[in-house]
Scaffold this active site. Sequence first.
Site, PDB file in Angstrom:
ATOM      1  N   GLY A  64     -26.437  13.280  10.556  1.00  0.00           N
ATOM      2  CA  GLY A  64     -27.139  12.769  11.726  1.00  0.00           C
ATOM      3  C   GLY A  64     -26.623  13.420  13.002  1.00  0.00           C
ATOM      4  O   GLY A  64     -26.296  14.615  13.041  1.00  0.00           O
ATOM      5  N   CYS A  65     -26.511  12.617  14.047  1.00  0.00           N
ATOM      6  CA  CYS A  65     -26.122  13.138  15.360  1.00  0.00           C
ATOM      7  C   CYS A  65     -24.727  13.748  15.366  1.00  0.00           C
ATOM      8  O   CYS A  65     -24.409  14.575  16.225  1.00  0.00           O
ATOM      9  CB  CYS A  65     -26.205  12.029  16.407  1.00  0.00           C
ATOM     10  SG  CYS A  65     -27.889  11.406  16.676  1.00  0.00           S
ATOM     11  N   ALA A  66     -23.878  13.362  14.429  1.00  0.00           N
ATOM     12  CA  ALA A  66     -22.519  13.907  14.375  1.00  0.00           C
ATOM     13  C   ALA A  66     -22.476  15.324  13.826  1.00  0.00           C
ATOM     14  O   ALA A  66     -21.454  15.997  13.902  1.00  0.00           O
ATOM     15  CB  ALA A  66     -21.621  13.004  13.524  1.00  0.00           C
ATOM     16  N   GLY A  67     -23.589  15.807  13.282  1.00  0.00           N
ATOM     17  CA  GLY A  67     -23.594  17.066  12.554  1.00  0.00           C
ATOM     18  C   GLY A  67     -23.323  18.304  13.375  1.00  0.00           C
ATOM     19  O   GLY A  67     -22.910  19.325  12.819  1.00  0.00           O
TER      20      GLY A  67
END
Length: 342
Positions: A134-137
């Site tokens: 997700g956004c952490a990628g």
Amino acid sequence: MALATAWPTHLLRQEEVAANGAEMFATTHGGFERLAPIYHNALIETRHSCVPIEWYLKPHSFSERNDLFLKHALALMAEAAEKALDEAGLTAGQIDTIITVCSTGIATPSLEARLMQVMPFRPDVRRLPIFGLGCAGGVMGLARAADMARADPDSRVLLLVVELGALTFRYQDRSKSNLVATALFGDGAAAAVVSCRKDASGPVMGASHEHTWPDSLDVMGWDVADDGLKVVFSRDIPSLVKDDFKPIAERFLVANGLTAADIGGFDCHPGGAKVIDALEDCFALTAGAMVHTREVLRVHGNMSSATVLFVLRAALDADEPAPLLLTTLGPGFTAALMLIHP
């Protein structure tokens, strides 16, 4: 060695999205007057989409939207990859490892295998597809690229991050999470060339760190529905940043001989306006100090994992002083941090 971004051609203006969203969700969430603040408070003016706004105004099957995902994700990846290779002065045949990061569509064969059919990478190139961050990628992808480059110092690694978050909108879903998604998500891609070769030059990727909270799987992610991936936002993420993220960031900085006062640029993933406010408060910054984070959100919205690389590109273009601190938050629930030394 290089960092490039790409986005699709269809422009979504927030006021137009708001008008359609208010009409669509009126019967379940109180109509335009009640919904307008959600779009206005997001501090987003435009986003980019691989399909025109009319596409969102009728239902689509999972298979239809995933076919569109495969077509447009491949095109955006190729554009970003070609830009990055050109910036690095390299050809596709000089890349030894390809890493792809994506959480907004399903691809088997994976995205880098498909890209190999349209760009002249060597058949012996190593492949690492990563799904579900997700956004952490964005930061976690950079960290994996750095690890692989360090493991083989003569190699060159191409990191490709692509997310079509807007395309995941499900017409039939009238949940609050889906409503919030209509105000936030856009489509975009980024590519970075990473190497430890002696002839490599560019910003230095420093220490990185990850922290996954226990019992936090419900904070954000996807549920799989018959018509696609159903977005999950089930906890107050700004509160989590205020209450739990600060000590993690402080310990990371201290472990690397730094404090927040030593950081030349705080270049954080803009999960949303309230998340940015919480991050600025976390690092004792004045309101509005995260200029690049706010500008990327204003122009592109939240492109999940690709977004922080857009922020980093803006920071490098602005010659922010070293060191830079990148941060992201994503499903798991996980925080990822990295130091960059321009």
